[in-house]
Design a protein around this motif. Structure first.
Motif, mmCIF file in Angstrom:
data_model
loop_
_atom_site.group_PDB
_atom_site.id
_atom_site.type_symbol
_atom_site.label_atom_id
_atom_site.label_comp_id
_atom_site.label_asym_id
_atom_site.label_seq_id
_atom_site.Cartn_x
_atom_site.Cartn_y
_atom_site.Cartn_z
ATOM 1 N N VAL A 523 0.840 -1.206 0.000
ATOM 2 C CA VAL A 523 0.000 0.000 0.000
ATOM 3 C C VAL A 523 0.871 1.250 0.000
ATOM 4 O O VAL A 523 0.641 2.195 -0.775
ATOM 5 C CB VAL A 523 -0.944 -0.020 1.223
ATOM 6 N N LEU A 524 1.867 1.278 0.855
ATOM 7 C CA LEU A 524 2.734 2.457 0.925
ATOM 8 C C LEU A 524 3.574 2.618 -0.336
ATOM 9 O O LEU A 524 3.831 3.747 -0.776
ATOM 10 C CB LEU A 524 3.635 2.355 2.155
ATOM 11 N N LEU A 525 4.021 1.502 -0.919
ATOM 12 C CA LEU A 525 4.787 1.578 -2.159
ATOM 13 C C LEU A 525 3.948 2.141 -3.298
ATOM 14 O O LEU A 525 4.413 2.974 -4.094
ATOM 15 C CB LEU A 525 5.295 0.190 -2.546
ATOM 16 N N ARG A 526 2.692 1.693 -3.381
ATOM 17 C CA ARG A 526 1.852 2.069 -4.512
ATOM 18 C C ARG A 526 1.101 3.374 -4.294
ATOM 19 O O ARG A 526 0.908 4.150 -5.228
ATOM 20 C CB ARG A 526 0.834 0.950 -4.801
ATOM 21 N N TYR A 527 0.671 3.606 -3.049
ATOM 22 C CA TYR A 527 -0.275 4.710 -2.811
ATOM 23 C C TYR A 527 0.218 5.748 -1.808
ATOM 24 O O TYR A 527 -0.419 6.786 -1.633
ATOM 25 C CB TYR A 527 -1.609 4.139 -2.311
ATOM 26 N N ASN A 529 2.479 8.771 -0.179
ATOM 27 C CA ASN A 529 3.253 9.905 -0.690
ATOM 28 C C ASN A 529 4.659 9.854 -0.124
ATOM 29 O O ASN A 529 4.991 8.988 0.697
ATOM 30 C CB ASN A 529 2.573 11.229 -0.371
ATOM 31 N N LYS A 530 5.496 10.768 -0.570
ATOM 32 C CA LYS A 530 6.903 10.721 -0.211
ATOM 33 C C LYS A 530 7.106 10.808 1.304
ATOM 34 O O LYS A 530 7.921 10.051 1.871
ATOM 35 C CB LYS A 530 7.629 11.886 -0.898
ATOM 36 N N GLU A 531 6.376 11.655 1.958
ATOM 37 C CA GLU A 531 6.539 11.808 3.404
ATOM 38 C C GLU A 531 6.101 10.543 4.143
ATOM 39 O O GLU A 531 6.759 10.103 5.090
ATOM 40 C CB GLU A 531 5.723 13.007 3.892
ATOM 41 N N GLN A 532 4.984 9.960 3.713
ATOM 42 C CA GLN A 532 4.509 8.725 4.338
ATOM 43 C C GLN A 532 5.500 7.578 4.137
ATOM 44 O O GLN A 532 5.747 6.781 5.045
ATOM 45 C CB GLN A 532 3.141 8.345 3.759
ATOM 46 N N GLN A 533 6.079 7.544 2.952
ATOM 47 C CA GLN A 533 7.045 6.490 2.674
ATOM 48 C C GLN A 533 8.304 6.652 3.519
ATOM 49 O O GLN A 533 8.840 5.676 4.056
ATOM 50 C CB GLN A 533 7.401 6.498 1.190
ATOM 51 N N GLN A 534 8.783 7.886 3.639
ATOM 52 C CA GLN A 534 9.986 8.113 4.427
ATOM 53 C C GLN A 534 9.758 7.761 5.902
ATOM 54 O O GLN A 534 10.627 7.166 6.551
ATOM 55 C CB GLN A 534 10.420 9.578 4.309
ATOM 56 N N LYS A 535 8.582 8.102 6.430
ATOM 57 C CA LYS A 535 8.327 7.903 7.856
ATOM 58 C C LYS A 535 8.048 6.456 8.213
ATOM 59 O O LYS A 535 8.510 5.959 9.245
ATOM 60 C CB LYS A 535 7.158 8.770 8.300
ATOM 61 N N TRP A 536 7.273 5.758 7.350
ATOM 62 C CA TRP A 536 6.813 4.422 7.726
ATOM 63 C C TRP A 536 7.340 3.297 6.830
ATOM 64 O O TRP A 536 7.638 2.212 7.306
ATOM 65 C CB TRP A 536 5.266 4.376 7.712
ATOM 66 N N ILE A 614 -6.321 5.356 6.276
ATOM 67 C CA ILE A 614 -5.497 6.364 6.925
ATOM 68 C C ILE A 614 -4.444 5.696 7.798
ATOM 69 O O ILE A 614 -4.666 4.592 8.314
ATOM 70 C CB ILE A 614 -6.377 7.321 7.763
ATOM 71 N N LEU A 615 -3.275 6.324 7.926
ATOM 72 C CA LEU A 615 -2.179 5.810 8.746
ATOM 73 C C LEU A 615 -2.295 6.368 10.161
ATOM 74 O O LEU A 615 -2.450 7.577 10.348
ATOM 75 C CB LEU A 615 -0.836 6.215 8.147
ATOM 76 N N VAL A 616 -2.205 5.481 11.146
ATOM 77 C CA VAL A 616 -2.357 5.887 12.546
ATOM 78 C C VAL A 616 -1.170 5.372 13.346
ATOM 79 O O VAL A 616 -0.929 4.149 13.397
ATOM 80 C CB VAL A 616 -3.663 5.339 13.151
#
Length: 817
Positions: A523-527, A529-536, A614-616
């Motif tokens: 999910v994170l790879l495909r959907y 954003n850059k900030e979400q990918q860097q953090k998680w 949503i990421l929690v």
């Protein structure tokens, strides 16, 4: 059981006594550390072995530590020409011990002066360790048996990899025409041994010699199989470390030379073909049944070929085996001849060797007359690799890359995962079960080093990530980035690996390929954003954290996700989440740091546009982990499945994935590959069930017969094998269509796989449990846990009824076209 090297000692044979004083004077002058005037001296003979007499010398001064040495000498009396060349033994041991890592005892000196003790001899170090006389390894734990056979193959490959020219053995023998010369040599030895009629000459032996002469494979000094040959390489000529499963010494180098190394390989495989005991020859492991843990002949050969970089000579295998049996028969005839003359080193056991020689000749002819030399699961080794996928499943492996990974993965499972299962279970059932076993983190690091990390990441996702994720802002090198993104496999290619991981409930997370992390990373790879990918995403790819997936709710039928009631309401720069989730996989894990939550952002929108993801951060105030949930009594600690309450949980608006109303879109992208992974793992669970079932059936008796001898069992087991093979092909076909056509177009066959696989696994595991009786429903085997997992996935992956509806709709749509 293993025998300590001390256990093989016996009293001196009176006919082989030699002058002790003369020996002491020689050793004092020529053996390093040997006392000049020892106050303590004993000498004992090793009873094991039938060639050059071997002795243990124990010597020491008063009050000092006793030192131990081994003396090996030529037998006394009249000997066959060119036999018992102890000078050559000393030469090869000295070269290997000085210049290579091949495990051999250290040699101190060679004495060619027969006046010292009557015959030439040499002195070497004493190796205290274990020697396994019986290749069936009775009384040895299954995991130790497998380790011993792997170490045997590894040791032989190490020996065969020695560069004889660089270590001073370039002239140790002629490298060409080895088989031709050896046949003639042992034919002459046999004739010489039988010249006095003891044993009597066997006409079948001369027919065997003629057959071998007509079947000699091409040989030259530059061939791939030319090199150092031990000549008598078998498990009872190896000394294993006292406590570790590794070889510390190869013994009995009397027959060593340069030549065709496949003769060594075939000779080491003889226990699979013929059980040559002390007084008779019986069926080998191929036909009498493999004790649990001992690899099959194909697995043993594949291990050697992989390590030695060799090709298994399928076309010439019948020759090599018959050649080895012929040579053994000639050796036994010679031993019997020496026993008759009173100078055989094997004691009373040598009296049976004349009969054994004839039985070995019969065994050679039985092997020659076989329609096929292949065992039940034959290997086809090319460049040292098993292109049939070893012995269980995966007959159509698509590439050498996948085959290499698969072989490495199987080896990792056997050496590291299976031996640790009981330890993982102990912790999971203790008061500290919600903690992580330290060995798991150690194995994860080892898996990374082996290149067995994040293998689930599809090729297209890896390509996306390279563009979006690794721009130099993280702390990894390009090589490390590539490692985090796996091997760039297709879903089809990953299917061959995921199945292997499914054989243990503990394996997937070790390779960072466990649910729900794989789906969440997708999910994170495909959907993301850059900030979400860097953090998680990066910490997940590194294996530093784990994640949970929160969709199912206790108050509604969550198989229809439009029923979900958890609310995700926008409030300024935040979203406020309220709801109750359960079966939130991974939320109990102490490493879980982030939850992917599915809920409704707009209750009035079109039905499939109401949901969002949503990421929690799991530490956010208002996130309450209420309790772990049990799956047929298993809480799957430390991973777990939790009931989670979200009470006015405030998260930043930037944590929304892809945008409001995109939850179903993300779910469909996530659950195609992710749920197929479950199917792949279930095929592996079924294979584990088949393996345990078969082992139980050949070792446990009911009503006077082994279970495997009952007709009803054979019929049911055969049906299970058919079901496993059919389902595997269905799952791989689904993976292939997913690669070629995407999730939407492949939805029909994906649904078929999701229905067929858990039902198949349940059937196979249920039968395996039945064969195990009370043990099957206990926690003493993995079967109950594997069964519970399979039964759960008939619901967790969507109920059968939903998938059957999808399959039927696809069929009807085809009819309309």
């Amino acid at each position: 059981m293993a025998r300590n090297t001390y256990d093989l000692l016996s009293k001196l044979n009176p006919t082989q006594h030699f002058p002790i004083d003369s020996l002491l004077r020689y050793c004092s002058s020529n053996v390093s550390g040997f006392p000049h005037s020892p106050s303590h001296f004993t000498i004992s003979q090793f009873g094991h072995g039938q060639s050059n007499p071997t002795y243990l010398i124990e010597v020491g001064d008063q009050g000092s530590v006793v030192k131990r040495y081994v003396l090996r000498k030529k037998p006394s009396g009249t000997l066959l020409a060119s036999a018992h060349a102890v000078d050559r033994e000393f030469q090869v041991l000295q070269a290997l011990g000085t210049h290579t890592q091949v495990p051999v005892p250290k040699v101190f000196c060679f004495c060619n002066d027969s006046t010292v003790i009557g015959t030439p001899f040499y002195v070497m170090e004493f190796l205290e360790g274990r020697i396994y006389i019986d290749p069936k390894l009775p009384g040895v734990a299954p995991e130790t048996r497998r380790a011993i056979y792997r170490e045997t193959a590894k040791t032989l490959a190490s020996l065969h990899s020695s560069n004889v020219d660089s270590i001073g053995l370039g002239n140790y023998g002629r490298r060409n025409d080895y088989c031709k010369r050896t046949i003639e040599r042992w034919a002459k030895q046999y004739i010489a041994s039988t010249s006095e009629g003891k044993p009597e000459r066997n006409p079948k032996m001369f027919a065997l010699i003629d057959w071998l002469r007509s079947q000699i494979p091409p040989e030259d000094s530059s061939g791939a199989t030319a090199g150092l040959v031990h000549g008598d390489f078998r498990i009872d000529n190896l000394v294993f470390h006292p406590t570790e499963d590794r070889v510390i010494g190869i013994l009995d180098w009397e027959l060593s030379t340069l030549g065709n190394q496949m003769c060594d390989v075939a000779y080491s495989c003889l226990p699979y073909i013929a059980d040559i005991g002390n007084d008779k020859v019986q069926n080998g492991l191929e036909h009498s049944g493999l004790p649990e843990g001992i690899p099959s002949l194909p697995e043993y050969l594949a291990e050697y070929c992989s390590l030695a970089g060799r090709k298994w000579p399928l076309a010439e295998w019948k020759f090599y085996v018959a050649f080895s049996l012929f040579r053994a028969a000639s050796i036994f005839a010679g031993i019997y001849n020496r026993w008759v003359k009173g100078n055989a080193s094997g004691g009373e056991r040598a009296r049976y060797t004349g009969r054994l020689a004839n039985e070995i000749i019969d065994a050679a002819w039985q092997f020659i007359k076989r329609e096929s030399v292949l065992p039940q699961h034959p290997p086809s080794v090319a460049n040292g690799k098993d292109v049939l996928g070893l012995s269980s499943g995966g007959r159509f492996i698509p590439s050498q890359k996948v085959l290499t990974l698969r072989n490495k993965l199987i080896k990792f499972m056997e050496e590291h995962i299976y031996p640790m299962e009981s330890e993982f279970y102990k912790l999971a059932q203790s008061e500290k079960r919600w903690t992580v076993h330290p060995a798991e983190e150690e194995l994860k690091e080892l898996a990374k080093k082996e290149g067995l990390w994040n293998l689930f990441i599809p090729l297209d996702s890896a390509a996306i990530a390279k563009k979006l994720l690794f721009d130099g802002s993280n702390n990894h090198s390009n090589d490390a980035n590539d490692l985090l993104l796996g091997a760039g496999l297709t879903n089809l290619e990953y299917g061959y690996l995921c199945e292997i991981m499914g054989r243990s409930v503990w394996a997937p997370q070790v390779f960072n390929c466990g649910a729900p992390d794989t789906g969440n990373m997708e999910v994170l790879l495909r959907y993301g954003n850059k900030e979400q990918q860097q953090k998680w995403l990066i910490p997940l790819l590194e294996g530093k954290i784990r994640s949970g997936f929160a969709m199912t709710e206790p108050g509604v039928a969550s198989s229809d996700a439009t029923n979900i009631e958890c609310s995700i309401k926008r409030q300024g720069d935040s979203y406020i989440i309220n709801g109750r989730k359960w079966w939130t996989s991974g939320a109990m894990d102490p490493r879980c740091k982030v939850l992917v939550v599915m809920g409704k952002t707009d209750f009035n929108a079109e039905i499939h546009k109401q949901q969002s993801m949503i990421l929690v951060d799991i530490q956010t105030p208002g996130v309450h982990i209420k309790r772990p949930l049990l799956v047929f009594g298993f809480d799957d600690a430390p991973h777990g499945h939790a009931e989670v309450i979200f009470e006015n949980v405030r998260v930043p608006a930037k944590n929304i994935l892809l945008g409001e109303g995109r939850g179903f879109e993300i779910a469909q992208g996530r659950l195609g590959p992710g749920r197929l992974h479950h199917c792949m793992r279930l095929v592996g669970a079924a294979e584990r069930g088949m393996q345990l079932m078969a082992q139980r059936a050949i070792n446990r008796k009911t009503f006077g017969k082994f279970i495997a001898q009952h007709g009803s069992f054979l019929s049911d087991m055969a049906k299970c094998r058919i079901d496993v093979e059919m389902t595997r092909l269905l799952v791989l076909e689904a993976a292939d269509q997913l690669d070629k056509h995407g999730n939407k177009k492949a939805r029909g066959i994906l649904a078929m796989a999701k229905v067929a696989t858990p039902n198949m696994a349940l059937k196979v595991l249920d039968m395996a449990i039945q064969v195990h009786g009370a043990a099957g429903v206990s926690s003493d085997t993995v079967l109950a846990h594997l069964w519970a997992t399979a039964r759960t996935l008939r619901i967790a992956d969507g109920p059968d009824e939903v998938h059957l509806g999808t399959i039927a709709k696809v069929e009807l749509q085809r009819a309309k076209l």
